[in-house]
Design a protein around this motif. Structure first.
Motif, PDB file in Angstrom:
ATOM      1  N   GLY A   1      28.237  41.843  36.123  1.00 12.12           N
ATOM      2  CA  GLY A   1      29.037  41.863  37.343  1.00 12.12           C
ATOM      3  C   GLY A   1      28.171  41.849  38.585  1.00 12.12           C
ATOM      4  O   GLY A   1      28.459  41.138  39.558  1.00 12.12           O
TER       5      GLY A   1
ATOM      6  N   LEU B   1      26.670  38.358  39.069  1.00 10.05           N
ATOM      7  CA  LEU B   1      27.641  37.428  39.651  1.00 10.05           C
ATOM      8  C   LEU B   1      27.751  37.649  41.161  1.00 10.05           C
ATOM      9  O   LEU B   1      27.850  36.690  41.939  1.00 10.05           O
ATOM     10  N   GLY B   2      27.720  38.920  41.577  1.00 12.79           N
ATOM     11  CA  GLY B   2      27.722  39.209  43.009  1.00 12.79           C
ATOM     12  C   GLY B   2      26.455  38.726  43.685  1.00 12.79           C
ATOM     13  O   GLY B   2      26.487  38.217  44.812  1.00 12.79           O
TER      14      GLY B   2
ATOM     15  N   PHE C   1      29.422  44.071  41.465  1.00 11.51           N
ATOM     16  CA  PHE C   1      29.590  42.776  42.131  1.00 11.51           C
ATOM     17  C   PHE C   1      29.644  42.956  43.643  1.00 11.51           C
ATOM     18  O   PHE C   1      28.954  42.256  44.398  1.00 11.51           O
TER      19      PHE C   1
ATOM     20  N   ALA D   1      26.740  41.654  46.110  1.00 10.78           N
ATOM     21  CA  ALA D   1      27.176  40.602  47.032  1.00 10.78           C
ATOM     22  C   ALA D   1      26.870  41.007  48.468  1.00 10.78           C
ATOM     23  O   ALA D   1      26.405  40.190  49.279  1.00 10.78           O
TER      24      ALA D   1
END
Length: 443
Positions: free
Chosen positions: A144, A147-148, A17, A21
């Motif tokens: 994960g 989502l990032g 993530f 991100a």
């Protein structure tokens, strides 16, 4: 997922993530800055990225050879975090010195950073999870990251109108520092897998580790998770072992085709967006929205489909899905020729690439010796991939100069997709064969 696997998977997901991100919050700015001198310049920037990647690979090889994995992972991510802060300082404190040249430098630097960041994460994963675990868990771990990757472009789109593009860089730097923390916690929790030699691959080193016997797999781990052994070797081992191994060459060929196809789509998107908007912040917002749509589609595939495909249908099927998606998508794009069709194709391509193909491709590296998980993987995932970028960029430019348009792209892509699918089937078969050999030795 077994109970003892829950925390490692959650930490791995958090690690991914933070990495994605950091990448995705800055990538829209990279795209916008790269367009300052036009699309033709971007094509040549791909060649500059290829050269820089070649220069960086032996330096990374030295880090891997001389430091334990949590140390060289930390050094790599913190180096890129510091680089982001340097570019931020240039943009804020010396704005008059920042122009098209600085934008090109940032474009090349970020392109290298992008591949090394994701490569290093997945190398850490294949060094921590077994082949069986990778088929079951890598889809969940990838969630994960998605989502990032969803949070990054959303945050970029929300921040840019208020604080400008430059403010995205220290935000990304903070995510990388958080990724280092997650990597350290995960590394302390999960024992590194013992070095392995599979089959009779002539590129495999002679076994010197007491955990290996006769060049065959011994499924043991180091007794102390804090006692991570040095990988050793030389800086150029990644290149040497890749060209000596048919299996690794097959992975390299697959990655090369992925990069070529992705680049053809990338430049098609650049042309359409540059025709719609002519300012940096406006382009940043559009690129961020496209990325958000793509990552949302990826999340659905990773959460609901990826694990079932690899576990029930096998790695080969997961690898073949992307070439099939590309073949169908380019035909549809050639027929319609609209930005909407391009967004649908790119969303499908990226979703299958990241949601299904990428976890499957990383599983291929779980059946190679430990040094190859870092060094050969680094060479393939960075230099070979950027080589595919350069080939795709020049090919797209040549087709455009010949006036072939979207129909020409489709005619070029379809034969490659067939070859690509055949290579995916072979790699899936080889991975299963090597995995079976490891199970035979373990019993």
């Amino acid at each position: 997922m077994k109970r003892k696997e829950v925390w490692p998977v959650m930490l791995a997901g958090l690690f991914f993530f933070c990495v994605l991100a950091a990448l995705m919050v800055v990538r829209p700015a990279r795209e916008a800055l790269g367009l300052q001198r036009g699309i033709e310049t971007v094509r040549w920037l791909f060649l500059g990225t290829l050269l820089l990647t070649l220069l960086v690979n032996p330096l990374f090889g030295v880090l891997v050879s001389r430091f334990r994995r949590r140390v060289f992972v930390s050094i790599t991510y913190l180096f890129f975090a510091a680089g982001l802060l340097v570019f931020y300082a240039l943009l804020v404190f010396t704005p008059t010195a920042v122009g098209q040249t600085s934008g090109m430098v940032f474009y090349v630097w970020f392109s290298v950073f992008n591949l090394f960041a994701t490569m290093l994460f997945w190398a850490f994963m294949v060094d921590s999870f077994t082949p069986d675990q990778s088929e079951r868990l890598f889809g969940a771990v990838a969630v994960g990251g998605t989502l990032g990757a969803l949070f990054g472009p959303w945050l970029a789109g929300a921040l840019v109108p208020h604080v400008g593009t430059a403010a995205l860089l220290p935000v990304a730097s903070g995510f990388l520092v958080a990724a280092v923390v997650a990597a350290h916690v995960l590394g302390a929790l999960v024992k590194p897998r013992a070095d392995r030699v599979f089959g009779t691959d002539p590129s495999s080193p002679q076994p010197t580790d007491p955990h290996m016997q006769g060049g065959r797999v011994i499924n043991e781990v180091y007794p102390d998770p804090l006692e991570e052994r040095l990988i050793g070797g030389k800086a150029w081992d990644g290149f040497k072992t890749t060209v000596q191994s048919p299996y690794l060459l097959g992975i390299a060929g697959y990655v090369l085709l992925v990069a070529i196809m992705a680049t053809l789509l990338y430049f098609t998107r650049l042309q359409m967006v540059s025709a719609l908007v002519d300012d940096t912040d406006g382009r940043t917002v559009i690129f961020a929205r496209i990325d958000f749509i793509t990552q949302a589609t990826t999340l659905v595939l990773q959460a609901l489909i990826t694990g079932h495909i690899m576990r029930r249908l096998g790695v080969a099927v997961a690898l073949v899905l992307l070439p099939v998606t590309v073949a169908l998508g380019f035909v549809g794009l050639a027929v319609t020729g609209t930005l909407t069709a391009l967004i649908v194709l790119e969303a499908a391509f990226r979703a299958v690439q990241r949601g299904i193909m990428r976890p499957a491709r990383e599983t291929l590296f779980t059946v190679v010796p430990r040094a190859q998980r870092y060094k050969s993987k680094a060479f393939i995932d960075t230099f070979v991939y950027r080589g595919g970028d350069a080939v795709g960029a020049q090919t797209e430019g040549l087709l455009g100069r010949l006036g072939m348009g979207l129909a020409g792209l489709a005619a070029f892509a379809l034969p490659l997709a067939v070859l690509w699918a055949m290579l995916g089937v072979w790699l899936g078969w080889m991975q299963r064969k090597r995995k079976g050999e490891s199970h035979d030795d373990a019993t």
